[in-house]
Design a protein around this motif. Structure first.
Motif, short mmCIF file in Angstrom:
data_model
loop_
_atom_site.label_atom_id
_atom_site.label_comp_id
_atom_site.label_asym_id
_atom_site.label_seq_id
_atom_site.Cartn_x
_atom_site.Cartn_y
_atom_site.Cartn_z
N GLU A 88 0.83 -1.21 0.00
CA GLU A 88 0.00 0.00 0.00
C GLU A 88 0.86 1.26 0.00
O GLU A 88 0.60 2.21 -0.76
CB GLU A 88 -0.92 0.02 1.22
N ARG A 89 1.90 1.28 0.81
CA ARG A 89 2.76 2.46 0.88
C ARG A 89 3.58 2.63 -0.41
O ARG A 89 3.76 3.74 -0.89
CB ARG A 89 3.70 2.38 2.09
N LEU A 90 4.09 1.50 -0.94
CA LEU A 90 4.91 1.61 -2.14
C LEU A 90 4.07 2.04 -3.34
O LEU A 90 4.56 2.75 -4.23
CB LEU A 90 5.58 0.28 -2.44
N ALA A 91 2.81 1.66 -3.36
CA ALA A 91 1.94 1.99 -4.50
C ALA A 91 1.37 3.40 -4.41
O ALA A 91 0.73 3.86 -5.37
CB ALA A 91 0.80 0.98 -4.60
N PHE A 92 1.59 4.09 -3.30
CA PHE A 92 1.00 5.42 -3.13
C PHE A 92 1.44 6.37 -4.25
O PHE A 92 2.63 6.47 -4.57
CB PHE A 92 1.43 6.02 -1.79
N GLY A 93 0.48 7.03 -4.87
CA GLY A 93 0.78 7.97 -5.95
C GLY A 93 1.09 7.31 -7.27
O GLY A 93 1.51 7.98 -8.22
N GLY A 94 0.89 6.00 -7.37
CA GLY A 94 1.26 5.27 -8.57
C GLY A 94 0.58 5.76 -9.83
O GLY A 94 1.20 5.87 -10.89
N ARG A 95 -0.72 6.08 -9.73
CA ARG A 95 -1.46 6.54 -10.92
C ARG A 95 -0.96 7.90 -11.39
O ARG A 95 -0.96 8.19 -12.59
CB ARG A 95 -2.96 6.58 -10.62
N LEU A 96 -0.53 8.72 -10.45
CA LEU A 96 0.04 10.02 -10.82
C LEU A 96 1.42 9.86 -11.45
O LEU A 96 1.73 10.48 -12.46
CB LEU A 96 0.13 10.94 -9.60
N MET A 97 2.24 9.00 -10.83
CA MET A 97 3.62 8.84 -11.31
C MET A 97 3.70 8.14 -12.66
O MET A 97 4.68 8.28 -13.38
CB MET A 97 4.46 8.09 -10.27
N ALA A 98 2.67 7.36 -13.01
CA ALA A 98 2.67 6.69 -14.31
C ALA A 98 2.81 7.69 -15.45
O ALA A 98 3.40 7.37 -16.50
CB ALA A 98 1.39 5.87 -14.48
N GLY A 99 2.32 8.91 -15.23
CA GLY A 99 2.47 9.95 -16.25
C GLY A 99 3.90 10.38 -16.48
O GLY A 99 4.23 10.94 -17.53
N SER A 100 4.76 10.10 -15.49
CA SER A 100 6.19 10.40 -15.61
C SER A 100 7.00 9.17 -15.97
O SER A 100 8.23 9.18 -15.92
CB SER A 100 6.71 10.99 -14.29
N GLY A 101 6.29 8.08 -16.31
CA GLY A 101 6.98 6.85 -16.70
C GLY A 101 7.37 5.96 -15.54
O GLY A 101 8.07 4.96 -15.74
N ILE A 102 6.93 6.28 -14.32
CA ILE A 102 7.22 5.45 -13.15
C ILE A 102 5.98 4.60 -12.88
O ILE A 102 4.94 5.09 -12.44
CB ILE A 102 7.54 6.32 -11.91
N HIS A 103 6.08 3.30 -13.16
CA HIS A 103 4.93 2.39 -13.06
C HIS A 103 5.07 1.53 -11.79
O HIS A 103 5.94 0.66 -11.71
CB HIS A 103 4.86 1.50 -14.29
N LEU A 104 4.22 1.81 -10.81
CA LEU A 104 4.23 1.09 -9.54
C LEU A 104 3.08 0.08 -9.52
O LEU A 104 1.93 0.46 -9.74
CB LEU A 104 4.07 2.08 -8.38
#
Length: 378
Positions: A88-104
């Motif tokens: 849960e903590r590692l995935a936090f902000g994942g949908r936002l970061m995907a726009g920068s190419g960081i896929h959690l």
């Protein structure tokens, strides 16, 4: 398609109560340099980003810096959680970061959507499957008849809907049967964590995390890249590296490694106190390394740790190898301890103390408690 396979960063880890954060910052900078030289299409991190489910602030800051440096290179980064991470903590902000190419990878809910990257040969689908246990998969698929980790992984993979006629990479964090372990890993020695390699049939490459020694399992198609640093003296003989994976057309796989050089090596040295404090020896012995010193003196040396640290400031561990210790090891050995899980050992202790076996309810509670302790939730 070229990508870098990393895993088990264990950011924030302490080894023998010594913080490794500066060493980790050093090696992550070295990895960035390798990435700049290799110019891959992506970077994969196969779990255990942190050493604790609630990592210290300095660990979060270091990983944030690493991700920002990768994002500035417009480089897709694909990350899953391992058994040491809080999903849960590692995935936090994942949908936002995907726009920068960081896929959690999100918390596992039975649905795994691939991240698709393309090259001159077409698409490569990266399936991000975080560390899961049978209970996680049972919750999503209660009628699947799941009894083991192999059952759980097989069920999870079957429900991903992979088209194996194309190129597919699985990123996951599990213990594959037959792989070599070391003492710094949390493995259920009794075998309950084992996953049969047949679960991964059809994938063009399986980027594994969990085990600290770099190794292929069965073939180069299924690989642990290992940790970037040595995290126990059982790893003293390891050669740490970055794994570079190149996928051509279907069934065209090439692997190679790029060595990593730590800020301080982690080694064992053996000898008498007189030998190890002789300038002729220590002047060429790498005195700044993290050391396990094994003294062979027959008598204990007074204040040995303090006296040795004058020469070897990063001494982590001191032990003796002599007639007395070898005799103690024989007398105190328990031949079957390493073959049993923590729950089995606790059951034996309970029966010894109470003259009766544990009940089913007690076993379930104890297993839940053991898992919570291992995951850092207690």
């Amino acid at each position: 398609m070229k990508f870098i396979h990393l895993s088990d960063l264990h950011i924030g880890k302490r080894v023998n109560e010594i913080s490794m954060i500066e060493d980790q910052a050093y090696i992550l900078t070295q990895i960035i340099r390798i990435i700049d030289g290799e110019r891959p299409d992506a970077v994969v991190i196969a779990g255990d980003v942190y050493d604790k489910s609630i990592p210290p602030a300095e660990a979060v800051t270091l990983f944030d810096d690493f991700l920002c440096r990768l994002a500035k290179r417009s480089l897709p980064v694909l990350i899953i959680s391992g058994n040491h991470d809080s999903p849960e903590r590692l995935a936090f902000g994942g949908r936002l970061m995907a726009g920068s190419g960081i896929h959690l990878a999100p918390v596992y809910d039975g649905i795994v959507e691939p991240v698709t990257l393309s090259d001159s040969h077409g698409d490569v689908r990266f399936w991000l499957l975080p560390f899961i246990k049978p209970v996680h998969v049972k919750h999503c698929f209660p009628d699947a008849g799941i009894e083991s980790c192999t059952d759980a992984l097989r069920t999870a993979v079957e429900h991903m809907g992979v088209d194996f006629t194309g190129r597919n990479v699985l990123v996951t964090h599990q213990f594959v049967t037959g792989a070599a372990t070391c003492e710094s890993e949390e493995i259920s020695v009794g075998g309950s964590d084992n996953v049969d390699i047949s679960v991964f049939d059809g994938f063009d490459y399986v980027a594994l995390g969990h085990l600290h020694g770099p190794q292929n399992v069965g073939s180069s198609r299924v690989r642990y890249c290992g940790t970037p640093l040595k995290y126990s003296f059982s790893e003293a003989g390891h050669y740490k590296s970055v794994t570079v994976v190149e996928l051509g057309e279907k069934n065209d796989l090439r692997l190679r490694t790029v060595p990593l050089t730590p800020r301080h090596d982690l080694r064992e040295i053996t000898g008498t106190f007189a030998e190890l404090t002789d300038k002729a020896f220590y002047s060429t012995a790498g005195t700044e390394d993290y050391l396990h010193i094994i003294l062979t003196d027959e008598e204990d040396v007074a204040e040995a740790v303090g006296r040795l640290r004058v020469i070897y400031p990063n001494l982590m561990k001191l032990s003796y190898d002599n007639t007395r210790t070898r005799t103690d090891q024989v007398v105190g050995s328990a031949e079957n301890v390493k073959s049993k899980s923590p729950l089995e050992l606790f059951e034996e202790l309970y029966a010894l103390q109470n003259n009766q076996p544990m009940s089913g309810e007690q076993r379930a509670f104890t297993q839940e408690l053991i898992e919570s302790i291992q995951e850092g939730n207690v």
